[in-house]
Enzyme design. Sequence first.
Site, mmCIF file in Angstrom:
data_model
loop_
_atom_site.group_PDB
_atom_site.id
_atom_site.type_symbol
_atom_site.label_atom_id
_atom_site.label_comp_id
_atom_site.label_asym_id
_atom_site.label_seq_id
_atom_site.Cartn_x
_atom_site.Cartn_y
_atom_site.Cartn_z
ATOM 1 C CG HIS A 74 -1.854 -1.279 1.014
ATOM 2 N ND1 HIS A 74 -2.023 -1.975 2.141
ATOM 3 C CD2 HIS A 74 -2.509 -1.744 0.097
ATOM 4 C CE1 HIS A 74 -2.942 -2.987 2.046
ATOM 5 N NE2 HIS A 74 -3.315 -2.625 0.654
ATOM 6 C CD GLU A 77 -0.694 0.482 4.462
ATOM 7 O OE1 GLU A 77 -1.893 0.487 4.517
ATOM 8 O OE2 GLU A 77 0.303 -0.484 4.432
ATOM 9 C CG HIS A 168 0.936 -3.916 5.395
ATOM 10 N ND1 HIS A 168 -0.002 -3.528 4.253
ATOM 11 C CD2 HIS A 168 1.427 -5.021 4.967
ATOM 12 C CE1 HIS A 168 0.086 -4.364 3.240
ATOM 13 N NE2 HIS A 168 1.063 -5.302 3.755
ATOM 14 C CD GLU A 232 -1.640 -3.839 9.160
ATOM 15 O OE1 GLU A 232 -1.447 -2.535 9.097
ATOM 16 O OE2 GLU A 232 -2.231 -4.298 8.204
HETATM 17 ZN ZN LIG Z 1 -1.451 -1.959 3.984
#
Ligand SMILES: [Zn+2]
Length: 346
Positions: A74, A77, A168, A232
């Site tokens: 992404h 990020e 991420h 994350e």
């Molecule tokens: Zn992500």
Amino acid sequence: MSSSRRKAMNAYQRQLFGAQTFLEYTLDHQLSVEKKRLLIFDNVLVELWDNGVLYFHPQAVSSADSILLSVGVHGNETAPIEIVDRLVSDILSGKTCLKHNLLVVIANPPAISASSREVDENMNRLFNNELHKNNKASAERLRSIDLMAYSTDFFNRHAEHKFHYDLHTAIRDSAYEVFAISPNISSASLVEQQYSTLAQWGIEAILSTDKNNATYSAFTARYCGAVSFTLELGKVKPFGENDLNKLSAVITGLDRLVSGCERHVTEVKKPRRFRVIAEVYKRSKDFQLCFAPATANFSEFARGDLLAVDTDYQYRVACDGERILFPNENVAIGQRTLVIVRPLDN
Ligand SMILES: [Zn+2]
């Protein structure tokens, strides 16, 4: 970048990327990139396989692991992208001494350049070759096909153990700021060992899932024989606004991991363990979530609470301890809109 940092760049980095870092070079060479090959300190072979795909192989080490570090699936990020860009510079300058095979992947350069999550579609739903048959091409589809091939090639090479960390940051606040998703189907001791490694990195929660959501980490876990995680690491912020000090345990952890000097401190807090119990999909345009849009990840709901409604469908909390994760109403019909998790110890 500060001028002192630029000066500190060594000859190897210059041979690969001129006056730029790996990230800067990647963003500047999206249309075409020249494959490169170089020997650096300690007989470590470095190869630029493609734009944003950099391979390191310490030829003198006989029993090395293979570690895939991917970022920028992404594009907005940014914290993980900064972390691996720095790690690459540290390896090329000799500050970090590499003891394992390493493939560093900056996954979605066009989205990074556009400061957006994606260009055409969510790349982290595309890591499954079956999905690409009879489907029209998008920027993310073409790139994910290449990344699956590079990852397969990397993990097909001999290695003691195989690991993938896909880094991420999350869109929303979270009751656990730094957490991991484990798509590993086996509960082999190697996976359990990794949970304690992740604890050293400050990971507060680990979510196990056996759903094949075509994420990058699920792909390498299922098809490449790797122990894989999506990590994350806090909340989305633009380049320059990340407080990397908050992620110092992860940065140190990655550095020790690739240089083979992991330390096992016993007094770290064990991550809370969760498992996915349900996934809610958007069935029609009438789909609605029934809680405030800003509700944090891992927020707990009470039995009987209504979480989502759609035409002829509703999701009510069935058991105590259910928590929500990754709610997003703004997805296409047919896509996942909410994940329901429960603690493993409940
Ligand atoms: Zn992500």
